[in-house]
Write a protein that holds these residues in place. Structure first.
Motif, PDB file in Angstrom:
ATOM      1  N   SER A   1      51.128  22.193  32.136  1.00 46.62           N
ATOM      2  CA  SER A   1      51.628  23.041  33.222  1.00 46.62           C
ATOM      3  C   SER A   1      50.860  24.360  33.300  1.00 46.62           C
ATOM      4  O   SER A   1      50.469  24.805  34.388  1.00 46.62           O
ATOM      5  CB  SER A   1      53.124  23.308  33.028  1.00 46.62           C
ATOM      6  OG  SER A   1      53.613  24.199  34.000  1.00 46.62           O
ATOM      7  N   VAL A   2      50.624  24.975  32.142  1.00 46.83           N
ATOM      8  CA  VAL A   2      49.873  26.240  32.124  1.00 46.83           C
ATOM      9  C   VAL A   2      48.443  26.015  32.593  1.00 46.83           C
ATOM     10  O   VAL A   2      47.871  26.838  33.318  1.00 46.83           O
ATOM     11  CB  VAL A   2      49.891  26.866  30.717  1.00 46.83           C
ATOM     12  CG1 VAL A   2      49.071  28.161  30.699  1.00 46.83           C
ATOM     13  CG2 VAL A   2      51.322  27.168  30.276  1.00 46.83           C
ATOM     14  N   SER A   3      47.848  24.884  32.194  1.00 43.98           N
ATOM     15  CA  SER A   3      46.471  24.597  32.617  1.00 43.98           C
ATOM     16  C   SER A   3      46.386  24.452  34.142  1.00 43.98           C
ATOM     17  O   SER A   3      45.406  24.894  34.759  1.00 43.98           O
ATOM     18  CB  SER A   3      45.960  23.327  31.926  1.00 43.98           C
ATOM     19  OG  SER A   3      46.566  22.162  32.447  1.00 43.98           O
ATOM     20  N   LYS A   4      47.408  23.864  34.751  1.00 43.39           N
ATOM     21  CA  LYS A   4      47.421  23.732  36.214  1.00 43.39           C
ATOM     22  C   LYS A   4      47.570  25.102  36.879  1.00 43.39           C
ATOM     23  O   LYS A   4      46.964  25.362  37.925  1.00 43.39           O
ATOM     24  CB  LYS A   4      48.560  22.805  36.640  1.00 43.39           C
ATOM     25  CG  LYS A   4      48.321  21.338  36.265  1.00 43.39           C
ATOM     26  CD  LYS A   4      49.503  20.458  36.678  1.00 43.39           C
ATOM     27  CE  LYS A   4      49.244  18.993  36.326  1.00 43.39           C
ATOM     28  NZ  LYS A   4      50.391  18.124  36.674  1.00 43.39           N
ATOM     29  N   ASN A   5      48.357  25.972  36.262  1.00 45.00           N
ATOM     30  CA  ASN A   5      48.492  27.332  36.798  1.00 45.00           C
ATOM     31  C   ASN A   5      47.170  28.090  36.741  1.00 45.00           C
ATOM     32  O   ASN A   5      46.852  28.879  37.639  1.00 45.00           O
ATOM     33  CB  ASN A   5      49.560  28.106  36.018  1.00 45.00           C
ATOM     34  CG  ASN A   5      50.964  27.615  36.324  1.00 45.00           C
ATOM     35  OD1 ASN A   5      51.197  27.023  37.368  1.00 45.00           O
ATOM     36  ND2 ASN A   5      51.894  27.852  35.407  1.00 45.00           N
ATOM     37  N   ILE A   6      46.408  27.867  35.665  1.00 38.86           N
ATOM     38  CA  ILE A   6      45.097  28.513  35.558  1.00 38.86           C
ATOM     39  C   ILE A   6      44.189  28.054  36.695  1.00 38.86           C
ATOM     40  O   ILE A   6      43.487  28.858  37.322  1.00 38.86           O
ATOM     41  CB  ILE A   6      44.459  28.203  34.189  1.00 38.86           C
ATOM     42  CG1 ILE A   6      45.230  28.913  33.069  1.00 38.86           C
ATOM     43  CG2 ILE A   6      42.989  28.633  34.159  1.00 38.86           C
ATOM     44  CD1 ILE A   6      44.757  28.564  31.675  1.00 38.86           C
TER      45      ILE A   6
END
Length: 450
Positions: free
Chosen positions: A43-48
């Motif tokens: 999820s954090v990688s997609k936000n990046i």
């Protein structure tokens, strides 16, 4: 001078092939599905990717590991199965490189074929670590970075400026992958000072300058914390250590279960009842010191007893739980024996002395710290890596005692070693079974008696 066992490298390829086969086995199990913390990093990688590195709102995780996932996903059309496979291959490659580096650097000091291949065997065939490389979790990668930093510190050529960057940058990256690695950064700084005193080849001015320059690694995390939470910290916004320390007084370990109709969170209750008013391990020292000794010692054992191979438990009674635990217990026995023998009998030179100081102090400091938290099996990975060199010495001493210079096989000594290992492993396994019973879900003793 090149060690004799490094002149013929053919033997290590057998271990590499076996290690790769184990990796493939676990990759086939894990590449197509992700759970809990893995989903969080995805999820954090997609936000990046969607918002940019300097616009993420994440209180629980540092940026570096999700950044790796997002970089890989750019080239894969966002296919999570492909992403997880590529990340797994990357993690396995770094893990393999770290084990080989430990073996090849250590053998320069003990010059033993038995020691060299013992390190390769226990390091490359550890099912817990190999399994972890196939998950989108930070533990193996952070462990490898911090251990490679220490190896560079011990064996590096400090006449080269690049050595300073490797030591400092790898340590900082380990922190940005897994914040718990921070506990070893002060040790690394102290060891750099000790190397200056013992080997007299380190410039503390360069250490200071490069430590400051390398702080750029923390900038994205600090920027996001200030922007999103008005909190001037380069780590996570949430005080996870305080949370885990509070849980540690009542619970020894924590496991994650993915069995149908079972609660995902599984707590291994502490062997000593603790008053609900106690807040954390340090509070327990003042309010119930005898209880603290019992709880803390059980945590020190627990972080060495990893139990289930799979990070996400799919079966309460797999045979791998027994086989892998015996593998791990045998490792600890031989490694601690090697450490004991080298401290007792060896008169080391300056290089050997610094090597022993570096690895033993890092091991003891991390072990004493992690024992104050609620334990997950993966928290013990750095301890395994830091003690891995000494399994080489333990195997070397045991082999030399069993087989003398005249090539005489000492059956009496061999039987003594076997009996000692059986006794210690049986004792450790029984304690481990008793810990499992505290979950209220698992009873290996009852299962085996059926």
């Amino acid at each position: 001078m090149l060690s004799n066992c490094l002149k013929d490298k053919k033997g290590k390829y057998y271990f590499l092939v076996l290690s790769f086969l184990i990796f493939i086995y676990y990759l086939r199990q894990n590449y197509f599905v992700s759970y809990y913390d893995e989903i969080g990093y995805i999820s954090v990688s997609k936000n990046i990717l969607n918002l940019g590195l300097l616009n993420i709102n994440e209180p629980l995780r540092t940026y570096f590991y999700p950044l790796i996932i997002s970089c890989v996903s750019i080239f894969t059309n966002g296919d999570m199965e492909v992403i997880k496979t590529l990340i797994s291959v990357l993690q396995f490659a770094v893990y393999t490189y770290t084990i080989l580096t430990i073996a090849e650097k250590t053998v320069l000091l003990n010059d033993s074929n038995v020691g060299y291949y013992s390190i390769l065997g226990f390091g490359l065939l550890n099912p817990y670590l190999i399994q972890s490389t196939t998950l989108l979790l930070t533990d193996v990668l952070a462990t490898c970075c911090i251990v490679l930093s220490i190896i560079r510190l011990v064996f590096g050529n400090f006449s080269k400026i690049s050595t300073y960057f490797w030591v400092i940058s790898l340590a900082y990256i380990a922190v940005m992958i897994r914040p718990a690695s921070l506990i070893l950064v002060p040790i690394i700084i102290i060891l750099l000072i000790i190397r200056t005193l013992i080997l007299k080849d380190v410039s503390l001015l360069k250490v200071l300058l490069i430590s400051i320059i390398s702080l750029i690694i923390f900038f994205p995390q600090l920027y996001n914390n200030v922007k999103q939470f008005d909190n001037w910290t380069p780590l996570v916004n949430t005080n996870l250590y305080e949370f885990q320390s509070n849980l540690a007084t009542k619970n020894l370990k924590y496991g994650t279960v993915i069995i149908n109709n079972e609660e995902p969170g599984m707590f291994f209750v502490s062997p000593h009842p603790v008053n609900q008013s106690v807040k954390g391990m340090y509070d327990l020292i003042y309010k119930d010191f005898p209880g603290f000794l019992i709880v803390y010692s059980s945590h020190l054992f627990g972080v060495l007893d990893w139990g289930y191979v799979d990070t996400y438990i799919t079966d309460y009674y797999p045979s791998s739980r027994l086989i892998s635990s015996f593998f791990l217990y045998l490792f600890w026995i031989i490694a601690f024996y090697g450490l004991f023998k080298i401290l007792k009998n060896k008169k080391p030179n300056k290089q050997q002395s610094f090597f022993i100081i570096s690895f033993v102090s890092s091991f003891l400091f991390y072990w004493s710290f992690i024992g104050t938290t609620i334990i997950e099996s993966r928290f013990g990975y750095p301890l395994f890596m830091l003690l891995l060199p000494f399994v080489g010495w333990g195997a070397k001493y045991a082999y030399n005692n069993i087989r003398s210079d005249t090539n005489f096989f000492n059956y009496k000594k061999f039987i003594q070693y076997v009996l000692i290992c059986i006794i210690f492993m049986a004792l450790a396994m029984n304690i481990s079974f008793l810990i499992d019973i505290q979950t209220g879900r698992i009873n290996w003793l009852e299962f085996l008696m059926k």
